[in-house]
Design a protein around this motif. Structure first.
Motif, short mmCIF file in Angstrom:
data_model
loop_
_atom_site.label_atom_id
_atom_site.label_comp_id
_atom_site.label_asym_id
_atom_site.label_seq_id
_atom_site.Cartn_x
_atom_site.Cartn_y
_atom_site.Cartn_z
N UNK A 56 -28.16 16.57 29.89
CA UNK A 56 -27.45 17.58 30.68
C UNK A 56 -28.34 18.74 31.11
N UNK A 57 -29.62 18.71 30.77
CA UNK A 57 -30.48 19.85 31.02
C UNK A 57 -30.92 20.01 32.46
N UNK A 58 -31.36 21.24 32.78
CA UNK A 58 -31.98 21.50 34.08
C UNK A 58 -33.35 20.82 34.16
N UNK A 59 -33.95 20.63 32.99
CA UNK A 59 -35.22 19.91 32.86
C UNK A 59 -35.01 18.86 31.78
N UNK A 60 -35.57 17.69 32.01
CA UNK A 60 -35.36 16.57 31.10
C UNK A 60 -36.70 16.01 30.67
N UNK A 61 -36.89 15.94 29.36
CA UNK A 61 -38.12 15.39 28.80
C UNK A 61 -37.87 14.07 28.11
N UNK A 62 -38.91 13.30 27.97
CA UNK A 62 -38.85 12.00 27.31
C UNK A 62 -40.04 11.89 26.37
N UNK A 63 -39.78 11.53 25.11
CA UNK A 63 -40.89 11.38 24.17
C UNK A 63 -40.49 10.48 23.02
N UNK A 64 -41.50 9.84 22.41
CA UNK A 64 -41.26 9.02 21.23
C UNK A 64 -41.13 9.92 20.00
N UNK A 65 -40.49 9.39 18.95
CA UNK A 65 -40.26 10.19 17.75
C UNK A 65 -41.35 9.98 16.70
N UNK A 66 -42.37 9.17 17.00
CA UNK A 66 -43.36 8.82 15.98
C UNK A 66 -44.57 9.76 15.97
N UNK A 67 -44.51 10.84 16.77
CA UNK A 67 -45.55 11.87 16.83
C UNK A 67 -46.83 11.40 17.52
N UNK A 68 -46.79 10.22 18.16
CA UNK A 68 -47.91 9.86 19.03
C UNK A 68 -47.88 10.68 20.31
N UNK A 69 -46.72 11.24 20.61
CA UNK A 69 -46.58 12.19 21.71
C UNK A 69 -46.59 13.59 21.11
N UNK A 70 -47.62 14.39 21.35
CA UNK A 70 -47.76 15.69 20.68
C UNK A 70 -46.72 16.71 21.14
N UNK A 71 -45.82 17.16 20.26
CA UNK A 71 -44.81 18.15 20.67
C UNK A 71 -45.42 19.45 21.18
N UNK A 72 -46.60 19.80 20.69
CA UNK A 72 -47.21 21.07 21.08
C UNK A 72 -47.60 21.11 22.56
N UNK A 73 -47.53 19.96 23.26
CA UNK A 73 -47.83 19.95 24.69
C UNK A 73 -46.65 20.41 25.54
N UNK A 74 -45.48 20.50 24.94
CA UNK A 74 -44.27 20.83 25.71
C UNK A 74 -44.37 22.19 26.41
N UNK A 75 -44.80 23.27 25.74
CA UNK A 75 -44.91 24.56 26.47
C UNK A 75 -45.85 24.49 27.67
N UNK A 76 -46.95 23.76 27.55
CA UNK A 76 -47.89 23.62 28.67
C UNK A 76 -47.24 22.84 29.81
#
Length: 309
Positions: A87-107
């Motif tokens: 339902x967001x104005x922005x929509x993200x997609x990522x795996x839950x296994x931490x191979x996708x670094x959460x810290x990249x989200x702000x950038x």
């Protein structure tokens, strides 16, 4: 009222990672000036993934939501379900296994908000820790599909990305049953940027993707975004016809002028086997396309929801 960021989290047998990714993302997202939701998509897991999802939902029902499938429909179906239910104005997609670094989200969000991008994704610059045979075929796949397809698919691109609502709505218009999201993300267009990062290992658990599944997924991508295999068969058929015609003329010429019509059964068997193998290969490739059409015209749902909160 703040804008909202939805993060889609497809899960298949990820019971260890479900609470870990919640802790990491909730701490991170609380520091950003956005409302947020974490949308878990349980793709028919056979372990305790759903129980773990329900635990974090009970802990934080304001920010955590989930869709529980009736069975395993595959990651492509999970991605589509997430796009439909976010339902967001922005929509993200990522795996839950931490191979996708959460810290990249702000950038990623900064690139969308300040640089005007419609989608910002992550692209691996290395495959450290991955089996060499898998890395070899992965690179080969990207080389092949970018040669034969009009839609560019970025080498090393992950599903990890954040998109504007406009782009998500465009993706939702692509409602075909046979889905290849990496191609769809590129096909819809929009202003896109990929952020490079080095490969990371899973936090916990083991991958559910076997080599054979990845190979099948690659074939699905080629069939979904290229007609080149069919064109290649046409060329093979045409060249075979020309070669056969020339061989026939040579045989006739030799028989008329030299009277030496040798039996030639070994060469005949070789030719028959060659033609037979070409025909079998052709039927196999055409059959894959016909099979995709068959699944498409059935118009079955892409997924079935057992529970949703």
């Amino acid at each position: 009222m703040n804008e909202k960021l939805s993060l889609i989290l497809p899960c298949y047998n990820e019971q260890e990672n479900v609470p870990l990714i919640y802790d990491a993302l909730s701490q991170l997202l609380e520091t950003l000036p956005y409302d947020y939701e974490l949308l878990y998509i349980n793709d028919g897991s056979s372990d305790k993934t759903q129980q773990e999802i329900e635990k974090v939902y009970q802990k934080d029902p304001e920010h955590v939501h989930f869709v529980n499938f009736s069975r395993n429909f595959g990651k492509e179906s999970a991605i589509y379900a997430g796009l439909q239910n976010a339902s967001g104005d922005y929509v993200g997609l990522m795996d839950v296994d931490f191979q996708d670094p959460p810290e990249m989200i702000p950038t990623m969000m900064k690139a969308i908000k300040e640089e005007g991008y419609d989608m910002v994704g992550a692209r691996r610059t290395s495959r450290d820790g991955e089996p060499k045979i898998r890395s070899f075929f992965a690179r080969l796949f990207y080389k092949i599909i970018n040669k034969i397809s009009e839609t560019e698919i970025v080498d090393g691109a992950r599903d990890f990305r954040i998109m504007t609502r406009q782009m998500v709505d465009a993706l939702l218009e692509l409602s075909e049953y046979n889905r290849f999201s990496k191609g769809m993300f590129s096909w819809v267009g929009f202003k896109t940027k990929y952020l490079p990062y080095k490969n990371r290992d899973r936090m916990a658990g083991t991958t559910s993707w076997s080599f054979s599944q990845l190979l099948k997924y690659s074939m699905d991508g080629i069939i979904s975004f290229s007609e080149f295999p069919l064109t290649l068969l046409s060329w093979i058929g045409g060249l075979s016809f020309i070669a056969s015609s020339i061989a026939l003329l040579v045989i006739i010429f030799r028989a008329v002028f030299f009277g030496n019509p040798t039996s030639g059964w070994p060469s005949m068997i070789v030719v028959l086997l060659l033609i037979g193998s070409i025909l079998t290969l052709s039927l196999g490739i055409i059959g894959k396309y016909v099979g995709k059409i068959f699944l498409e015209v059935k118009n079955r749902p892409i997924y079935i929801i057992k529970e949703k909160k």
